[in-house]
Structure formats: C-alpha cells, structure tokens
Design a protein around this motif. Structure first.
Motif, PDB file in Angstrom:
ATOM      1  N   THR A   9       0.835  -1.211   0.000  1.00 16.80           N
ATOM      2  CA  THR A   9       0.000   0.000   0.000  1.00 16.80           C
ATOM      3  C   THR A   9       0.862   1.251   0.000  1.00 16.80           C
ATOM      4  OG1 THR A   9      -1.726  -1.183   1.220  1.00 16.80           O
ATOM      5  CG2 THR A   9      -1.833   1.221   1.239  1.00 16.80           C
ATOM      6  N   LEU A  10       1.917   1.200   0.808  1.00 15.52           N
ATOM      7  CA  LEU A  10       2.855   2.320   0.852  1.00 15.52           C
ATOM      8  C   LEU A  10       3.472   2.556  -0.529  1.00 15.52           C
ATOM      9  CD1 LEU A  10       4.090   4.245   2.887  1.00 15.52           C
ATOM     10  CD2 LEU A  10       5.757   2.480   3.452  1.00 15.52           C
ATOM     11  N   LYS A  11       3.918   1.483  -1.153  1.00 13.23           N
ATOM     12  CA  LYS A  11       4.532   1.600  -2.473  1.00 13.23           C
ATOM     13  C   LYS A  11       3.555   2.236  -3.466  1.00 13.23           C
ATOM     14  CE  LYS A  11       4.412  -1.458  -5.671  1.00 13.23           C
ATOM     15  NZ  LYS A  11       4.430  -2.773  -6.335  1.00 13.23           N
ATOM     16  N   MET A  81       6.861   6.144   6.032  1.00 15.40           N
ATOM     17  CA  MET A  81       7.478   7.023   5.037  1.00 15.40           C
ATOM     18  C   MET A  81       6.345   7.829   4.410  1.00 15.40           C
ATOM     19  SD  MET A  81       9.845   6.165   1.732  1.00 15.40           S
ATOM     20  CE  MET A  81      11.064   5.320   2.677  1.00 15.40           C
ATOM     21  N   ILE A  82       6.372   9.118   4.655  1.00 11.90           N
ATOM     22  CA  ILE A  82       5.249   9.968   4.249  1.00 11.90           C
ATOM     23  C   ILE A  82       5.734  11.065   3.314  1.00 11.90           C
ATOM     24  CG2 ILE A  82       3.457  11.568   5.087  1.00 11.90           C
ATOM     25  CD1 ILE A  82       3.254   9.885   7.607  1.00 11.90           C
ATOM     26  N   THR A 222       0.391   2.598  14.637  1.00 13.21           N
ATOM     27  CA  THR A 222       1.335   3.493  13.961  1.00 13.21           C
ATOM     28  C   THR A 222       1.331   3.411  12.442  1.00 13.21           C
ATOM     29  OG1 THR A 222       3.080   1.839  14.211  1.00 13.21           O
ATOM     30  CG2 THR A 222       2.919   3.528  15.913  1.00 13.21           C
ATOM     31  N   TYR A 223       0.751   2.369  11.856  1.00 12.91           N
ATOM     32  CA  TYR A 223       0.872   2.260  10.401  1.00 12.91           C
ATOM     33  C   TYR A 223       0.143   3.396   9.669  1.00 12.91           C
ATOM     34  CZ  TYR A 223       0.347   1.178   5.605  1.00 12.91           C
ATOM     35  OH  TYR A 223       0.352   1.314   4.251  1.00 12.91           O
ATOM     36  N   CYS A 229      -2.304   8.370   5.730  1.00 13.46           N
ATOM     37  CA  CYS A 229      -3.647   7.848   6.016  1.00 13.46           C
ATOM     38  C   CYS A 229      -3.593   6.456   6.625  1.00 13.46           C
ATOM     39  CB  CYS A 229      -4.477   7.792   4.733  1.00 13.46           C
ATOM     40  SG  CYS A 229      -4.706   9.388   3.958  1.00 13.46           S
ATOM     41  N   GLU A 230      -4.553   6.162   7.511  1.00 11.91           N
ATOM     42  CA  GLU A 230      -4.629   4.842   8.130  1.00 11.91           C
ATOM     43  C   GLU A 230      -5.193   3.820   7.150  1.00 11.91           C
ATOM     44  OE1 GLU A 230      -6.809   5.012  11.768  1.00 11.91           O
ATOM     45  OE2 GLU A 230      -5.496   6.540  12.656  1.00 11.91           O
TER      46      GLU A 230
END
Length: 272
Positions: A9-11, A81-82, A222-223, A229-230
């Motif tokens: 999801t982060l990617k 990583m935001i 924390t994710y 966004c959660e």
DNA sequence: CCGAACCTGTGT
DNA sequence: ACACAGGTTCGG
C-alpha cells in the motif's frame, strides 16, 4: 509494523509522487539504521539521483535510483514514510531520513523504535537482499508444492515457519495468524505434518494478503500510508486482536497464547 | 528452539 | 511498575 500488505500500500501510494523525481537534498540523521558499503557516503550516493522506480520484496520497499542503484528500506515495527507536498512535514527526533524532491515536495522516514533499516544497493536494488529474503508470498511462481517443500522440512511450529522471511517473505504476526485461521491449521502444529494441506494454506495466505491490500493495510496504532492515512483492514480481521470474542465461523471464543515469543491468536475449535 | 536483545511508546 | 506492540538477529 508493516507486513506485506502495508508495504505494498505504501509503495502504491508513494509511486505517483516519487516516480521520476530528482532528489535535490538528502539528510540521513542516524548512522545506526544504515547498512552502507565501507567508504560510501549516503548523501553523495543519493543527492542528484532520479527515482526511477518503486518496488517491493517481502516487507522491503525498494527505491530504485538511476544506474541500477538504490535503497532497500525496511520499516521494523514502527516505521513510516510519508510524502508531503511541501516542506517541512513532520520532522522530529524520530525522523531519520528526509529527501527533498525538486519541485515535488519532501519525503520523511520516521521509525520511533529504530528497528528499521536502509540498505544501500550500489548495484542492483533487488539483488542486495540476497538470501535474507525468500520468494515473495504473492509471487505467481509460488505454488503449493514449492510452498510445502520450503516450509515442510522442519518439525518447528507452522507459524514459526510462516514468519521466517528467508523461506517465504511478507507474512508477519497479523497475517500469519489470519492465514492459519482461514486454513483451519493450528499454529503450533509441526510443519512436517502438514502433508496434503499446503495448497489450502497457500490459498489462505494469498487470500488474507490480497484482501488486506484491497483495504489498504491494517492500522493498529502506527501504520500509515504514503499520505499519512490509516489502513482500513483492522475491522476485517478474524482472530488477530480479538481475544475473547466469538470465532466468526463456530462461535467459540478466540484465544491468545505465546509462540516463539509472539502473541498468537486462534480459534481452539476450528484450527487443528 | 527459546529467550534476550535491540528501542520507544502506550495502556493497565 | 509492568505488559505489550506490526520485526529481526543473536547467543545459549
């Protein structure tokens, strides 16, 4: 924190903002989270490079720079990583890496517990992990036979085998428990006794992971994704974090035990 | 193979 | 004060 669905999801959430961007300035403020080749300087390695791709293997985010170089980033238990459209973003004592992108804002990596790692890859970001990360759990080349051959050669509890990233990568404590529940397999069952059930277990693994990606990952505390966004998958979990609640299949009460030092959640009636 | 270690934060 | 947390590695 992040397991395969969270890193995926982060990617996906970072890609539109980072792909093609040029890193104008970088600040690596903690040496101890970096794995770098002797004599290399992280800033010189990074500044001036273009981000040519984002990938993932297991729980690692692969940041590809030009000339096949890059960083393999791990998030430990608490890493984020935001991307911020403009500076400053959240920069505090737990922010260990900041990249300023030319005309495209800033990325901040935070890891309060400092379990995360940045592995420098001077030649080939996907190869730098070597044998410490095995085949990705969602790799289409993985089938039931290969899955069983990798995990079944041991009398260890099946859950411990699922958590071993050198064999099959991407599962952590949440999705190992969830997959074992869906497959109806007792977490402490010895891996060598799973004869005939590997296909079903692999299907369960893939099912829980793809569903979790669809819900943009699980946030307990924390994710966050690349925009801060959660994730929405928590309400879709069946056993993890549901001690004392009714099993969704048989209505027995979900139990918690400790296996290999990790909290383990299961239905005592459905899983054997 | 289990427990400890590595860290900080949160909740009881 | 203590238990616990999405991870990995090391030593016994």
């Amino acid at each position: 924190m992040p397991e395969l669905p969270e890193v995926e999801t982060l990617k996906r959430s970072l890609t539109p903002h980072l792909l093609g961007a040029v890193i104008m300035e970088a600040r690596f403020s903690r040496r101890d989270i970096l794995e770098i080749s002797p004599g290399e300087d992280p800033n010189r390695f990074t500044v001036g490079s273009q981000i040519t791709g984002l990938g993932r293997k297991g729980k690692y985010l692969l940041v590809e720079l030009d000339h096949r170089r890059g960083w393999a980033v791990h998030f430990g238990m608490s890493g984020t990583m935001i991307h911020y459209p403009e500076a400053p973003g959240l920069v505090d004592q737990h922010t260990h890496v900041v990249w300023d992108l030319r005309g495209r804002g800033r990325v901040c990596y935070r890891a309060p517990r400092r379990f995360g790692r940045w592995i420098m890859a001077p030649s080939g970001v996907s190869e730098v992990l070597g044998d410490r990360v095995g085949v990705d759990a969602l790799d289409p080349n993985l089938d039931g036979d290969r899955f069983g051959a990798l995990l079944g050669q041991s009398r260890s509890p099946i859950k411990s085998r699922l958590l071993n990233q050198r064999l099959v990568s991407g599962l952590g404590n949440i999705y190992a428990d969830e997959a074992l529940f869906y497959a109806g397999v007792d977490p402490i069952r010895r891996a060598s006794t799973l004869e005939g059930r590997w296909e079903g277990l692999l299907e369960s693994v893939r099912g829980v992971l793809t569903e979790a990606i669809r819900h943009r990952g699980t946030t307990f505390s924390t994710y966050r994704d690349g925009q801060g966004c959660e994730g929405g998958n928590r309400q879709h979990l069946s056993v993890y974090g549901r001690v004392g609640q009714a099993c969704p299949r048989c209505a027995a009460l979900i139990q918690r035990s400790v296996l290999g030092g990790r909290g383990t959640h299961y239905c005592p009636s459905c899983q054997n």
